[in-house]
Motif scaffolding. Structure first.
Motif, PDB file in Angstrom:
ATOM      1  N   ARG A  95       0.856  -1.191   0.000  1.00  0.00           N
ATOM      2  CA  ARG A  95       0.000   0.000   0.000  1.00  0.00           C
ATOM      3  C   ARG A  95       0.883   1.229   0.000  1.00  0.00           C
ATOM      4  O   ARG A  95       1.941   1.250   0.624  1.00  0.00           O
ATOM      5  CB  ARG A  95      -0.908   0.010   1.234  1.00  0.00           C
ATOM      6  N   VAL A  96       0.448   2.277  -0.694  1.00  0.00           N
ATOM      7  CA  VAL A  96       1.170   3.548  -0.719  1.00  0.00           C
ATOM      8  C   VAL A  96       0.697   4.409   0.445  1.00  0.00           C
ATOM      9  O   VAL A  96      -0.511   4.566   0.657  1.00  0.00           O
ATOM     10  CB  VAL A  96       0.940   4.297  -2.050  1.00  0.00           C
ATOM     11  N   VAL A  97       1.642   4.962   1.208  1.00  0.00           N
ATOM     12  CA  VAL A  97       1.319   5.876   2.305  1.00  0.00           C
ATOM     13  C   VAL A  97       2.173   7.135   2.176  1.00  0.00           C
ATOM     14  O   VAL A  97       3.173   7.150   1.463  1.00  0.00           O
ATOM     15  CB  VAL A  97       1.554   5.219   3.686  1.00  0.00           C
ATOM     16  N   ARG A  98       1.756   8.175   2.886  1.00  0.00           N
ATOM     17  CA  ARG A  98       2.568   9.387   2.942  1.00  0.00           C
ATOM     18  C   ARG A  98       3.829   9.130   3.760  1.00  0.00           C
ATOM     19  O   ARG A  98       3.936   8.137   4.478  1.00  0.00           O
ATOM     20  CB  ARG A  98       1.770  10.534   3.577  1.00  0.00           C
ATOM     21  N   ASP A  99       4.761  10.056   3.688  1.00  0.00           N
ATOM     22  CA  ASP A  99       6.003   9.907   4.450  1.00  0.00           C
ATOM     23  C   ASP A  99       5.759   9.874   5.953  1.00  0.00           C
ATOM     24  O   ASP A  99       6.574   9.342   6.707  1.00  0.00           O
ATOM     25  CB  ASP A  99       6.973  11.049   4.118  1.00  0.00           C
ATOM     26  N   ASP A 100       4.632  10.454   6.405  1.00  0.00           N
ATOM     27  CA  ASP A 100       4.314  10.415   7.834  1.00  0.00           C
ATOM     28  C   ASP A 100       3.442   9.223   8.190  1.00  0.00           C
ATOM     29  O   ASP A 100       2.959   9.114   9.317  1.00  0.00           O
ATOM     30  CB  ASP A 100       3.636  11.714   8.276  1.00  0.00           C
ATOM     31  N   ALA A 111       0.721  13.299  -8.360  1.00  0.00           N
ATOM     32  CA  ALA A 111       2.171  13.435  -8.546  1.00  0.00           C
ATOM     33  C   ALA A 111       2.807  12.104  -8.915  1.00  0.00           C
ATOM     34  O   ALA A 111       3.675  12.034  -9.799  1.00  0.00           O
ATOM     35  CB  ALA A 111       2.804  13.993  -7.275  1.00  0.00           C
ATOM     36  N   ARG A 112       2.377  11.015  -8.265  1.00  0.00           N
ATOM     37  CA  ARG A 112       2.940   9.694  -8.557  1.00  0.00           C
ATOM     38  C   ARG A 112       2.610   9.259  -9.989  1.00  0.00           C
ATOM     39  O   ARG A 112       3.470   8.757 -10.715  1.00  0.00           O
ATOM     40  CB  ARG A 112       2.400   8.666  -7.560  1.00  0.00           C
ATOM     41  N   CYS A 113       1.357   9.425 -10.393  1.00  0.00           N
ATOM     42  CA  CYS A 113       0.936   8.953 -11.710  1.00  0.00           C
ATOM     43  C   CYS A 113       1.485   9.835 -12.833  1.00  0.00           C
ATOM     44  O   CYS A 113       1.838   9.322 -13.902  1.00  0.00           O
ATOM     45  CB  CYS A 113      -0.583   8.890 -11.782  1.00  0.00           C
ATOM     46  N   LEU A 114       1.558  11.152 -12.597  1.00  0.00           N
ATOM     47  CA  LEU A 114       2.114  12.033 -13.623  1.00  0.00           C
ATOM     48  C   LEU A 114       3.583  11.725 -13.851  1.00  0.00           C
ATOM     49  O   LEU A 114       4.044  11.635 -14.998  1.00  0.00           O
ATOM     50  CB  LEU A 114       1.928  13.494 -13.205  1.00  0.00           C
ATOM     51  N   THR A 115       4.344  11.550 -12.767  1.00  0.00           N
ATOM     52  CA  THR A 115       5.749  11.177 -12.904  1.00  0.00           C
ATOM     53  C   THR A 115       5.889   9.788 -13.501  1.00  0.00           C
ATOM     54  O   THR A 115       6.829   9.504 -14.241  1.00  0.00           O
ATOM     55  CB  THR A 115       6.451  11.224 -11.528  1.00  0.00           C
ATOM     56  N   GLY A 116       4.928   8.914 -13.186  1.00  0.00           N
ATOM     57  CA  GLY A 116       4.975   7.550 -13.695  1.00  0.00           C
ATOM     58  C   GLY A 116       4.876   7.468 -15.204  1.00  0.00           C
ATOM     59  O   GLY A 116       5.366   6.501 -15.806  1.00  0.00           O
ATOM     60  N   ASP A 143       7.417   8.740  -5.958  1.00  0.00           N
ATOM     61  CA  ASP A 143       7.311   8.794  -4.502  1.00  0.00           C
ATOM     62  C   ASP A 143       8.051  10.003  -3.948  1.00  0.00           C
ATOM     63  O   ASP A 143       7.600  10.648  -2.996  1.00  0.00           O
ATOM     64  CB  ASP A 143       7.877   7.512  -3.889  1.00  0.00           C
ATOM     65  N   MET A 144       9.231  10.283  -4.513  1.00  0.00           N
ATOM     66  CA  MET A 144       9.998  11.439  -4.045  1.00  0.00           C
ATOM     67  C   MET A 144       9.256  12.735  -4.320  1.00  0.00           C
ATOM     68  O   MET A 144       9.262  13.658  -3.497  1.00  0.00           O
ATOM     69  CB  MET A 144      11.372  11.456  -4.727  1.00  0.00           C
ATOM     70  N   TYR A 149       5.713   6.635   0.135  1.00  0.00           N
ATOM     71  CA  TYR A 149       6.476   5.414  -0.082  1.00  0.00           C
ATOM     72  C   TYR A 149       5.536   4.224   0.080  1.00  0.00           C
ATOM     73  O   TYR A 149       4.390   4.380   0.507  1.00  0.00           O
ATOM     74  CB  TYR A 149       7.690   5.304   0.837  1.00  0.00           C
ATOM     75  N   VAL A 150       6.001   3.047  -0.279  1.00  0.00           N
ATOM     76  CA  VAL A 150       5.169   1.845  -0.281  1.00  0.00           C
ATOM     77  C   VAL A 150       5.541   0.976   0.909  1.00  0.00           C
ATOM     78  O   VAL A 150       6.723   0.758   1.193  1.00  0.00           O
ATOM     79  CB  VAL A 150       5.351   1.052  -1.599  1.00  0.00           C
ATOM     80  N   ILE A 151       4.519   0.473   1.603  1.00  0.00           N
ATOM     81  CA  ILE A 151       4.740  -0.358   2.779  1.00  0.00           C
ATOM     82  C   ILE A 151       4.074  -1.721   2.580  1.00  0.00           C
ATOM     83  O   ILE A 151       3.245  -1.908   1.705  1.00  0.00           O
ATOM     84  CB  ILE A 151       4.170   0.294   4.059  1.00  0.00           C
ATOM     85  N   PHE A 152       4.474  -2.672   3.420  1.00  0.00           N
ATOM     86  CA  PHE A 152       3.763  -3.940   3.508  1.00  0.00           C
ATOM     87  C   PHE A 152       2.543  -3.716   4.392  1.00  0.00           C
ATOM     88  O   PHE A 152       2.669  -3.398   5.565  1.00  0.00           O
ATOM     89  CB  PHE A 152       4.650  -5.025   4.122  1.00  0.00           C
ATOM     90  N   SER A 153       1.360  -3.900   3.820  1.00  0.00           N
ATOM     91  CA  SER A 153       0.137  -3.688   4.598  1.00  0.00           C
ATOM     92  C   SER A 153      -0.482  -4.983   5.055  1.00  0.00           C
ATOM     93  O   SER A 153      -1.404  -4.975   5.867  1.00  0.00           O
ATOM     94  CB  SER A 153      -0.897  -2.922   3.767  1.00  0.00           C
TER      95      SER A 153
END
Length: 265
Positions: A95-100, A111-116, A143-144, A149-153
């Motif tokens: 799962r994608v989460v914010r840096d916090d 932002a992720r999809c446009l850069t992608g 992500d930057m 960033y992506v975590i194990f959910s």
């Protein structure tokens, strides 16, 4: 070293960042799904242009819109509505989460999809691979840019709790001397108990006899009358766990009393 995420309220979250290989697998699965969709779309456009006799410029315009749809709009909608759980990420437990550590919003997905479009589609993922390999959280450029960033959910399945001391060994447990059972032997007995339901009876009898003989070197008295080898080993580990729990509880109480004493000096 374990990485921690600290929220704006200074709460420490123990989130495990996904490494490179699961992210690659999820991205490949998403790409396969989108390419299959692209194939169906191309087939549909071919039929559409044949029926309506569209000129070359119109076909090119439709193809451009279809490309934008599949490389940007659909990924944006999927990531935005699912809060960072595409089909590939669902399959790999990511799962994608914010840096916090919070849930991503539409601006993060944008932002992720446009850069992608550049780093995933135009460069066939090569830029994303290079960026992920040199980032401690395996972040790609998207992500930057998004601050995510992506975590194990998907939480790992915990083993079933070990049973308590069997009733036939309750009296034995009050006087038993468990000695210093080696940690390796304890781990072997634990594994044997957990795997015993799936083991062949012959193999189980052979292994349990060897482990049982080694265990008797550290435990006195032996098993009570009528208690078989496996039940005895279950009782020994259960009583050992209970005694360790009592010791830890006493140590915690002593630390709490010492802390209270220092606070009131």
């Amino acid at each position: 070293m374990q990485e921690h995420t600290i929220t704006g309220e200074a709460v420490v979250l123990n989130l495990r960042a996904a490494n490179f290989m699961p992210r690659l697998g999820a991205a490949l699965l998403d790409a396969i799904v989108y390419l299959i969709g692209w194939g169906f779309l191309i087939y549909g456009l071919a039929e559409f242009t044949a029926v309506f006799g569209m000129d070359v410029a119109a076909v090119q315009t439709v193809m451009l819109l279809a490309t934008i749809l599949l490389t940007f709009i659909i990924p944006l909608l999927v990531e935005g509505f699912s809060h960072g759980r595409s089909l590939g990420k669902l399959a790999f437990g990511l799962r994608v989460v914010r840096d916090d550590g919070g849930t991503i919003r539409w601006r993060h997905a944008f932002a992720r999809c446009l850069t992608g479009v550049f780093e995933l589609w135009m460069t066939f993922g090569s830029i994303a691979v290079l960026a992920s390999l040199f980032n401690k959280h395996s972040k790609r450029l998207g992500d930057m840019m998004a601050g995510s960033y992506v975590i194990f959910s998907r939480a790992p399945r915990l083993p079933a709790p070990m049973p308590d001391v069997p009733p036939a060994m309750q009296q034995w447990a009050q006087v038993a001397d468990l000695g210093r059972i080696p940690a390796g032997l304890v781990a072997q007995i634990n594994s044997l108990i957990r795997n015993s339901p799936t083991m062949h009876p012959t193999a189980l009898a052979s292994v349990s006899q060897d482990v049982y003989a080694r265990l008797l070197e550290y435990v006195t008295p032996g098993p009570p009358a009528g208690v078989d080898r496996m039940t005895f080993m279950v009782g020994v580990l259960a009583e050992r766990r209970n005694r360790d729990t009592e010791v830890l509880a006493r140590q915690r109480d002593r630390r709490d009393r010492d802390a209270q004493y220092l606070l009131h000096r």
